[in-house]
Scaffold this motif. Structure first.
Motif, PDB file in Angstrom:
ATOM      1  N   THR A  10      14.929 -15.331  83.203  1.00  0.00           N
ATOM      2  CA  THR A  10      16.125 -15.886  83.844  1.00  0.00           C
ATOM      3  C   THR A  10      17.307 -15.953  82.881  1.00  0.00           C
ATOM      4  O   THR A  10      18.428 -15.587  83.242  1.00  0.00           O
ATOM      5  CB  THR A  10      15.837 -17.295  84.392  1.00  0.00           C
ATOM      6  OG1 THR A  10      14.719 -17.228  85.280  1.00  0.00           O
ATOM      7  CG2 THR A  10      17.046 -17.840  85.145  1.00  0.00           C
ATOM      8  N   THR A 132      10.729 -19.694  83.637  1.00  0.00           N
ATOM      9  CA  THR A 132      10.566 -19.031  84.932  1.00  0.00           C
ATOM     10  C   THR A 132       9.118 -19.174  85.377  1.00  0.00           C
ATOM     11  O   THR A 132       8.838 -19.464  86.543  1.00  0.00           O
ATOM     12  CB  THR A 132      10.956 -17.545  84.813  1.00  0.00           C
ATOM     13  OG1 THR A 132      12.287 -17.464  84.300  1.00  0.00           O
ATOM     14  CG2 THR A 132      10.904 -16.875  86.177  1.00  0.00           C
ATOM     15  N   PRO A 152       3.268 -20.591  88.292  1.00  0.00           N
ATOM     16  CA  PRO A 152       4.649 -20.368  88.735  1.00  0.00           C
ATOM     17  C   PRO A 152       5.541 -21.505  88.265  1.00  0.00           C
ATOM     18  O   PRO A 152       5.138 -22.668  88.267  1.00  0.00           O
ATOM     19  CB  PRO A 152       4.540 -20.360  90.268  1.00  0.00           C
ATOM     20  CG  PRO A 152       3.107 -20.080  90.562  1.00  0.00           C
ATOM     21  CD  PRO A 152       2.328 -20.681  89.431  1.00  0.00           C
ATOM     22  N   LYS A 155      11.144 -23.804  89.649  1.00  0.00           N
ATOM     23  CA  LYS A 155      12.188 -23.195  90.473  1.00  0.00           C
ATOM     24  C   LYS A 155      11.627 -22.091  91.353  1.00  0.00           C
ATOM     25  O   LYS A 155      12.031 -21.939  92.512  1.00  0.00           O
ATOM     26  CB  LYS A 155      13.315 -22.668  89.588  1.00  0.00           C
ATOM     27  CG  LYS A 155      14.135 -23.774  88.928  1.00  0.00           C
ATOM     28  CD  LYS A 155      15.292 -23.202  88.114  1.00  0.00           C
ATOM     29  CE  LYS A 155      16.121 -24.322  87.491  1.00  0.00           C
ATOM     30  NZ  LYS A 155      17.242 -23.781  86.681  1.00  0.00           N
ATOM     31  N   ILE A 156      10.693 -21.297  90.806  1.00  0.00           N
ATOM     32  CA  ILE A 156      10.055 -20.253  91.617  1.00  0.00           C
ATOM     33  C   ILE A 156       9.327 -20.885  92.798  1.00  0.00           C
ATOM     34  O   ILE A 156       9.412 -20.396  93.933  1.00  0.00           O
ATOM     35  CB  ILE A 156       9.070 -19.428  90.764  1.00  0.00           C
ATOM     36  CG1 ILE A 156       9.837 -18.463  89.873  1.00  0.00           C
ATOM     37  CG2 ILE A 156       8.085 -18.663  91.637  1.00  0.00           C
ATOM     38  CD1 ILE A 156       8.950 -17.594  89.012  1.00  0.00           C
ATOM     39  N   SER A 157       8.611 -21.962  92.552  1.00  0.00           N
ATOM     40  CA  SER A 157       7.871 -22.640  93.617  1.00  0.00           C
ATOM     41  C   SER A 157       8.812 -23.152  94.703  1.00  0.00           C
ATOM     42  O   SER A 157       8.564 -22.992  95.899  1.00  0.00           O
ATOM     43  CB  SER A 157       7.053 -23.795  93.033  1.00  0.00           C
ATOM     44  OG  SER A 157       6.126 -23.332  92.084  1.00  0.00           O
ATOM     45  N   ASN A 159      11.909 -22.107  95.341  1.00  0.00           N
ATOM     46  CA  ASN A 159      12.553 -20.987  96.028  1.00  0.00           C
ATOM     47  C   ASN A 159      11.609 -20.300  97.002  1.00  0.00           C
ATOM     48  O   ASN A 159      12.018 -19.875  98.091  1.00  0.00           O
ATOM     49  CB  ASN A 159      13.074 -19.968  95.006  1.00  0.00           C
ATOM     50  CG  ASN A 159      14.246 -20.500  94.201  1.00  0.00           C
ATOM     51  OD1 ASN A 159      14.899 -21.454  94.598  1.00  0.00           O
ATOM     52  ND2 ASN A 159      14.505 -19.902  93.056  1.00  0.00           N
ATOM     53  N   ALA A 160      10.347 -20.182  96.627  1.00  0.00           N
ATOM     54  CA  ALA A 160       9.364 -19.559  97.522  1.00  0.00           C
ATOM     55  C   ALA A 160       9.187 -20.397  98.779  1.00  0.00           C
ATOM     56  O   ALA A 160       9.056 -19.857  99.894  1.00  0.00           O
ATOM     57  CB  ALA A 160       8.034 -19.394  96.799  1.00  0.00           C
TER      58      ALA A 160
END
Length: 259
Positions: A10, A132, A152, A155-157, A159-160
């Motif tokens: 990121t 990330t 994960p 933020k990935i979690s 966003n998913a």
């Protein structure tokens, strides 16, 4: 002065060290489509704004988990700083012993964190890096890097969740006051933040037990990365937050390889 670059998925974190003191730190977004000149102009602007002369830079070191960006960054350094950078990877002296099944699979960021933690704390240690991805690494007191876990990132979690659930909004990642959310936003914050705290505590507990079985003392737990403070404030399983652990590791590795 030493110029250090930590390239994540990121952000690229840049730092300037004078001897062992970090005197400047910046962040750029990671973009493997940018040219060497585009990165060069950005870096020159940062140096100029901070009153740093190119002639003061003695050396450069890079760790990266983004292979596609390295051509641009290495050429930027050669063109604008007139230096050949040290790149963290196979053949680099680190001072730790990597006990992974295939040492080449260990991300440069994890190696750099382990080097810093081993040099700074000089004891059995667990390192959590909230990037990330969230990585958990275990290092014995003697410098053996045993491995760890990869999950994960927060933020990935988040966003998913919003990407796959049509009615759920994007939210700010802050700690809610209660675990029982009274609206959709606070309910999502409860699930994501407290769920992540639970994940950290469970993984750390299991790692501590495994290290203890190997004859290690009670491991010290250090956290780094963008959301380290938010999560660490809510758990007793993190002993210290070190925001600049990765940059410190780069400085240490540079000193070991400068000759």
């Amino acid at each position: 002065m030493i110029f250090v670059l930590d390239v994540g998925n990121t952000n690229i974190v840049l730092g300037i060290y004078r001897d062992k003191e970090l005197i400047n730190e910046w962040r750029l977004s990671t973009d493997d489509q940018r040219s060497a000149d585009e990165y060069g102009i950005q870096v020159m602007h940062l140096f100029e704004h901070s009153g740093i002369s190119i002639e003061e830079i003695e050396g450069v070191i890079i760790s990266s988990v983004v292979p596609n960006i390295m051509y641009s960054l290495e050429n930027m350094i050669k063109k604008y700083l007139k230096k050949d950078p040290i790149v963290v990877g196979p053949g680099i002296k680190t001072g730790i012993n990597i006990k992974y099944d295939n040492p080449k699979e260990v991300g440069a960021d994890r190696i750099v964190n382990a080097v810093a933690a081993h040099e700074i704390y000089k004891r059995s240690i667990i390192i959590i890096d909230f990037g990330t991805a969230t990585t958990f690494c275990a290092v014995k007191k003697n410098g053996d890097y045993l491995g760890g876990a990869i999950a994960p990132g927060i933020k990935i979690s988040a966003n998913a969740l919003t990407a796959r659930a049509a009615k759920l909004p994007r939210i700010e990642l802050i700690k809610p006051n209660n675990i029982i959310g009274k609206n959709t936003t606070s309910a999502m914050q409860c699930g994501i933040i407290y769920g992540y705290i639970g994940q950290v505590e469970y993984i750390v507990d299991l790692m501590k037990a495994e290290l203890t079985k190997l004859g290690e003392e009670e491991p010290f737990v250090v956290a780094t990365g963008g959301l380290a403070t938010l999560i660490s404030q809510e758990t007793k399983n993190v002993d210290e937050v070190n925001r600049f652990l990765t940059l410190e590791g780069l400085r240490i590795i540079y000193e070991k390889n400068r000759g």
